[in-house]
Design a protein around this motif. Structure first.
Motif, PDB file in Angstrom:
ATOM      1  N   UNK A   9      -0.765 -15.337  26.846  1.00 41.25           N
ATOM      2  CA  UNK A   9      -1.790 -16.086  26.116  1.00 41.25           C
ATOM      3  C   UNK A   9      -1.131 -17.176  25.279  1.00 41.25           C
ATOM      4  N   UNK A  10      -0.036 -16.801  24.597  1.00 36.07           N
ATOM      5  CA  UNK A  10       0.669 -17.761  23.751  1.00 36.07           C
ATOM      6  C   UNK A  10       2.115 -17.328  23.598  1.00 36.07           C
ATOM      7  N   UNK A  11       3.039 -18.268  23.682  1.00 36.67           N
ATOM      8  CA  UNK A  11       4.455 -17.988  23.462  1.00 36.67           C
ATOM      9  C   UNK A  11       4.779 -18.296  22.002  1.00 36.67           C
ATOM     10  N   UNK A  17       5.739 -12.891  22.606  1.00 41.73           N
ATOM     11  CA  UNK A  17       4.570 -13.578  23.145  1.00 41.73           C
ATOM     12  C   UNK A  17       3.300 -12.815  22.781  1.00 41.73           C
ATOM     13  N   UNK A  18       2.192 -13.534  22.822  1.00 44.86           N
ATOM     14  CA  UNK A  18       0.876 -12.903  22.788  1.00 44.86           C
ATOM     15  C   UNK A  18       0.424 -12.829  24.243  1.00 44.86           C
ATOM     16  N   UNK A  19      -0.085 -11.673  24.652  1.00 44.48           N
ATOM     17  CA  UNK A  19      -0.444 -11.503  26.060  1.00 44.48           C
ATOM     18  C   UNK A  19      -1.751 -10.724  26.200  1.00 44.48           C
ATOM     19  N   UNK A  20      -2.410 -10.935  27.336  1.00 38.38           N
ATOM     20  CA  UNK A  20      -3.587 -10.150  27.695  1.00 38.38           C
ATOM     21  C   UNK A  20      -3.112  -8.957  28.510  1.00 38.38           C
ATOM     22  N   UNK A  21      -3.429  -7.768  28.025  1.00 40.10           N
ATOM     23  CA  UNK A  21      -2.974  -6.530  28.646  1.00 40.10           C
ATOM     24  C   UNK A  21      -4.153  -5.836  29.325  1.00 40.10           C
ATOM     25  N   UNK A  22      -3.974  -5.285  30.517  1.00 39.67           N
ATOM     26  CA  UNK A  22      -5.096  -4.664  31.237  1.00 39.67           C
ATOM     27  C   UNK A  22      -5.699  -3.457  30.523  1.00 39.67           C
ATOM     28  N   UNK A  23      -4.919  -2.796  29.675  1.00 39.82           N
ATOM     29  CA  UNK A  23      -5.421  -1.614  28.975  1.00 39.82           C
ATOM     30  C   UNK A  23      -5.797  -1.887  27.528  1.00 39.82           C
ATOM     31  N   UNK A  38       8.205 -19.514  29.613  1.00 36.97           N
ATOM     32  CA  UNK A  38       6.847 -19.048  29.909  1.00 36.97           C
ATOM     33  C   UNK A  38       5.840 -19.998  29.287  1.00 36.97           C
ATOM     34  N   UNK A  39       4.650 -20.005  29.873  1.00 36.43           N
ATOM     35  CA  UNK A  39       3.549 -20.782  29.304  1.00 36.43           C
ATOM     36  C   UNK A  39       2.263 -19.996  29.495  1.00 36.43           C
ATOM     37  N   UNK A  40       1.216 -20.459  28.811  1.00 33.94           N
ATOM     38  CA  UNK A  40      -0.070 -19.770  28.895  1.00 33.94           C
ATOM     39  C   UNK A  40      -0.521 -19.644  30.345  1.00 33.94           C
ATOM     40  N   UNK A  41      -1.113 -18.492  30.645  1.00 38.10           N
ATOM     41  CA  UNK A  41      -1.659 -18.142  31.967  1.00 38.10           C
ATOM     42  C   UNK A  41      -0.596 -17.593  32.925  1.00 38.10           C
ATOM     43  N   UNK A  42       0.700 -17.701  32.557  1.00 41.30           N
ATOM     44  CA  UNK A  42       1.722 -17.080  33.410  1.00 41.30           C
ATOM     45  C   UNK A  42       1.515 -15.571  33.435  1.00 41.30           C
TER      46      UNK A  42
END
Length: 293
Positions: A9-11, A17-23, A38-42
């Motif tokens: 989501x954000x480096x 990083x901030x990330x979207x996690x499936x759980x 890394x960049x957003x959406x990776x």
């Protein structure tokens, strides 16, 4: 972690990083080089993050994100390394807050060092005796930080880090762990004054006394019942009235500081430890409450 991995989501920097996690939906992911290029959406496959730390608690996430801009990126990387070491050697899951609390503490310790301010740790020996496993881990942590950051944090910091580690393992705030250590230190000082002795910190009797005080405090906080061996209390009162009185004084101090009643049986066990401390032998080894030594 599931095979679908996480989405950036954000480096925040090369290691966070901030990330979207499936759980867990949005999480903070911490690990060496996790944000590099890394960049957003990776998307990052799960196998690439299996040894990294994921902060899922909302409050912890916010605090860590606020902390990151204030900390040198190299220190963040080193802290990731040492916290991974702690997690691998602690023998129990760590409370997430250690990422914030320990990183913040070390950052300020380094800043104090640069300003020529050195904190003393009067309870260092007690801390080492009370939490030997955590102390050994903390010694490695300070050596690693000193080496990788080219600083010279003093031995006192090993004691402070020990309390952070113990707090993370036991899910207790460092302030509470530190409060208990201070209380034990004060009780030892009281014993020395009341008994007119200087305790040899290298003896087994002293180590046993420290452990007993620690478990007595923990039993009191848990409101755990302590039973007195039949007739032993009366026998000790008759044979060692002054020492038994000192044990009662220690109980009253604990009761006042912990704001909870302390079972009378604790005076019996404290008296036994104080007698052993004076005699420097194990002639009065008796049955003790479960978990004590």
């Amino acid at each position: 972690m599931k095979n679908s991995g996480i989405e950036v989501v954000k480096v925040l920097n090369n290691n966070v990083i901030i990330a979207a996690h499936p759980d867990y939906r949005e999480v903070v992911v911490i690990g060496k080089g996790i944000g590099f290029n890394r960049k957003a959406k990776d998307r990052i496959p799960s196998e690439a993050v299996e040894k990294l730390f994921i902060l899922t608690n909302e409050k912890e996430k916010e605090q860590y994100q606020q902390l990151i801009p204030q900390i040198d990126e190299k220190l963040i990387e080193v802290m990731n390394e040492v916290i991974l070491y702690i997690s691998e050697h602690a023998g129990a899951p760590l409370n997430e807050h250690i990422h914030i609390a320990l990183t913040d503490h070390i950052a300020f310790a380094i800043k104090r060092l640069e300003q020529g301010i050195v904190l003393q740790n009067p309870f260092l020996l007690e801390t080492r005796e009370l939490y030997p496993k955590e102390y050994a881990i903390a010694s490695y942590v300070i050596r690693t930080i000193n080496d990788k950051m080219n600083v010279h944090l003093p031995p006192a910091e090993v004691g402070f880090v020990t309390l952070h580690i113990h707090g993370a393992i036991t899910n207790r705030p460092v302030s509470e762990v530190n409060e208990y250590s201070r209380l034990i230190g004060e009780l030892i000082g009281l014993i020395e004054r009341q008994m007119h002795i200087t305790i040899d910190r290298s003896t087994i009797a002293y180590s046993r006394l420290l452990r007993h005080l620690r478990f007595a405090i923990e039993r009191t906080k848990r409101k755990e019942t302590v039973h007195e061996p039949d007739k032993l209390g009366e026998l000790l009162k008759q044979q060692y009235p002054e020492i038994y009185s000192i044990a009662w004084t220690l109980m009253k101090v604990m009761q006042r500081r912990l704001r909870q009643p302390v079972y009378e049986a604790e005076a019996v066990y404290l008296t036994m430890h104080l007698i052993r401390l004076m005699q420097k032998d194990d002639s009065l080894e008796k049955e003790k409450p479960a978990g004590d030594s």
